[in-house]
Each structure stands twice: as structure tokens, then as C-alpha cells.
Design a protein around this motif. Structure first.
Motif, PDB file in Angstrom:
ATOM      1  N   PRO A   5       0.817  -1.227   0.000  1.00 32.41           N
ATOM      2  CA  PRO A   5       0.000   0.000   0.000  1.00 32.41           C
ATOM      3  C   PRO A   5       0.847   1.272   0.000  1.00 32.41           C
ATOM      4  O   PRO A   5       0.482   2.257  -0.623  1.00 32.41           O
ATOM      5  CB  PRO A   5      -0.825  -0.118   1.278  1.00 32.41           C
ATOM      6  CG  PRO A   5      -0.789  -1.548   1.665  1.00 32.41           C
ATOM      7  CD  PRO A   5       0.484  -2.103   1.101  1.00 32.41           C
ATOM      8  N   ARG A   6       1.966   1.247   0.686  1.00 36.03           N
ATOM      9  CA  ARG A   6       2.842   2.425   0.733  1.00 36.03           C
ATOM     10  C   ARG A   6       3.396   2.719  -0.662  1.00 36.03           C
ATOM     11  O   ARG A   6       3.453   3.859  -1.099  1.00 36.03           O
ATOM     12  CB  ARG A   6       3.976   2.205   1.718  1.00 36.03           C
ATOM     13  CG  ARG A   6       4.927   3.383   1.809  1.00 36.03           C
ATOM     14  CD  ARG A   6       5.988   3.157   2.830  1.00 36.03           C
ATOM     15  NE  ARG A   6       5.487   3.692   4.087  1.00 36.03           N
ATOM     16  CZ  ARG A   6       6.053   3.509   5.250  1.00 36.03           C
ATOM     17  NH1 ARG A   6       7.123   2.757   5.345  1.00 36.03           N
ATOM     18  NH2 ARG A   6       5.570   4.051   6.326  1.00 36.03           N
ATOM     19  N   TYR A   7       3.787   1.668  -1.382  1.00 35.80           N
ATOM     20  CA  TYR A   7       4.303   1.811  -2.744  1.00 35.80           C
ATOM     21  C   TYR A   7       3.223   2.370  -3.663  1.00 35.80           C
ATOM     22  O   TYR A   7       3.479   3.261  -4.474  1.00 35.80           O
ATOM     23  CB  TYR A   7       4.816   0.459  -3.252  1.00 35.80           C
ATOM     24  CG  TYR A   7       5.211   0.469  -4.693  1.00 35.80           C
ATOM     25  CD1 TYR A   7       6.419   1.045  -5.087  1.00 35.80           C
ATOM     26  CD2 TYR A   7       4.382  -0.066  -5.668  1.00 35.80           C
ATOM     27  CE1 TYR A   7       6.791   1.071  -6.418  1.00 35.80           C
ATOM     28  CE2 TYR A   7       4.739  -0.040  -7.004  1.00 35.80           C
ATOM     29  CZ  TYR A   7       5.948   0.530  -7.369  1.00 35.80           C
ATOM     30  OH  TYR A   7       6.301   0.561  -8.696  1.00 35.80           O
ATOM     31  N   LEU A   8       2.010   1.865  -3.543  1.00 37.27           N
ATOM     32  CA  LEU A   8       0.906   2.338  -4.372  1.00 37.27           C
ATOM     33  C   LEU A   8       0.612   3.810  -4.099  1.00 37.27           C
ATOM     34  O   LEU A   8       0.358   4.580  -5.023  1.00 37.27           O
ATOM     35  CB  LEU A   8      -0.350   1.491  -4.141  1.00 37.27           C
ATOM     36  CG  LEU A   8      -0.301   0.068  -4.689  1.00 37.27           C
ATOM     37  CD1 LEU A   8      -1.561  -0.682  -4.308  1.00 37.27           C
ATOM     38  CD2 LEU A   8      -0.120   0.080  -6.191  1.00 37.27           C
ATOM     39  N   LYS A   9       0.641   4.194  -2.834  1.00 33.76           N
ATOM     40  CA  LYS A   9       0.371   5.589  -2.474  1.00 33.76           C
ATOM     41  C   LYS A   9       1.441   6.505  -3.065  1.00 33.76           C
ATOM     42  O   LYS A   9       1.137   7.553  -3.623  1.00 33.76           O
ATOM     43  CB  LYS A   9       0.312   5.730  -0.954  1.00 33.76           C
ATOM     44  CG  LYS A   9      -0.119   7.087  -0.479  1.00 33.76           C
ATOM     45  CD  LYS A   9      -0.264   7.136   1.024  1.00 33.76           C
ATOM     46  CE  LYS A   9      -0.713   8.501   1.471  1.00 33.76           C
ATOM     47  NZ  LYS A   9      -0.859   8.567   2.919  1.00 33.76           N
ATOM     48  N   ARG A  10       2.693   6.102  -2.949  1.00 31.02           N
ATOM     49  CA  ARG A  10       3.788   6.913  -3.508  1.00 31.02           C
ATOM     50  C   ARG A  10       3.688   6.990  -5.026  1.00 31.02           C
ATOM     51  O   ARG A  10       3.907   8.028  -5.627  1.00 31.02           O
ATOM     52  CB  ARG A  10       5.144   6.352  -3.101  1.00 31.02           C
ATOM     53  CG  ARG A  10       5.488   6.631  -1.676  1.00 31.02           C
ATOM     54  CD  ARG A  10       6.858   6.145  -1.347  1.00 31.02           C
ATOM     55  NE  ARG A  10       7.154   6.369   0.057  1.00 31.02           N
ATOM     56  CZ  ARG A  10       8.199   5.898   0.679  1.00 31.02           C
ATOM     57  NH1 ARG A  10       9.067   5.145   0.029  1.00 31.02           N
ATOM     58  NH2 ARG A  10       8.400   6.154   1.946  1.00 31.02           N
ATOM     59  N   ALA A  12       0.974   6.716  -6.855  1.00 29.44           N
ATOM     60  CA  ALA A  12      -0.165   7.558  -7.211  1.00 29.44           C
ATOM     61  C   ALA A  12       0.193   9.032  -7.041  1.00 29.44           C
ATOM     62  O   ALA A  12      -0.156   9.868  -7.889  1.00 29.44           O
ATOM     63  CB  ALA A  12      -1.375   7.203  -6.355  1.00 29.44           C
ATOM     64  N   THR A  13       0.910   9.366  -5.980  1.00 27.04           N
ATOM     65  CA  THR A  13       1.328  10.745  -5.749  1.00 27.04           C
ATOM     66  C   THR A  13       2.256  11.212  -6.869  1.00 27.04           C
ATOM     67  O   THR A  13       2.113  12.329  -7.377  1.00 27.04           O
ATOM     68  CB  THR A  13       2.037  10.873  -4.384  1.00 27.04           C
ATOM     69  OG1 THR A  13       1.142  10.430  -3.365  1.00 27.04           O
ATOM     70  CG2 THR A  13       2.457  12.298  -4.112  1.00 27.04           C
TER      71      THR A  13
END
Length: 78
Positions: A5-10, A12-13
Motif C-alpha cells: 500500500p505504501r508503494y501504491l500511495k507513492r 499515485a502521488t
């Protein structure tokens, strides 16, 4: 395979940031550059006269700048 999830959030940002940056037009970038030059002139002014001269700087209209740029590019071609 579960995505982090952290990778996906980064990711997406980063994608949103790149989209926002690509939305800037040449005209907007030109205006930002002109504004920066004027503020740097004012910051570096050593006297009231120089500061007033900076305040009175009239930037070329973007359309005039773009026309001159296109002409210069045409003369550079072999």
C-alpha cells in the motif's frame, strides 16, 4: 501477489505530480520565469533607483517572445 500500500500511495502521488506539471503551458512557464527575473532584480537592487527600475520592467508579451523564438529556430535550421 499483493501490492504494498505504501508503494501504491507513492506511485499515485508521483503520477498526480507529473500530471500537474505537464498541465503547465509554455505561456504559464514564461510568466513564472518573467516574475522570477523581476523579483531577483528587485532583491539585488542596491539603490532605490535600481529598485524602481526593476518595478517598471515590462516583460515582452508571450506572443511576441514566442514569435521571436520561432524565428530564431527557423534561422538555426540548415
Amino acid at each position: 501477489m499483493n501490492a504494498n500500500p505504501r508503494y501504491l500511495k507513492r506511485s499515485a502521488t508521483l503520477v498526480l505530480l507529473l500530471l500537474a506539471l505537464s498541465a503547465c503551458t509554455n505561456k504559464q512557464l514564461y510568466k513564472v520565469g518573467q516574475s522570477y527575473q523581476k523579483s531577483e532584480c528587485e532583491r539585488a537592487a542596491l539603490s532605490d533607483v535600481q529598485f524602481k527600475d526593476c518595478k517598471n520592467i515590462e516583460a515582452k508579451r508571450f506572443e511576441e517572445y514566442e514569435r521571436e523564438r520561432q524565428e530564431a529556430l527557423q534561422t538555426d535550421k540548415p
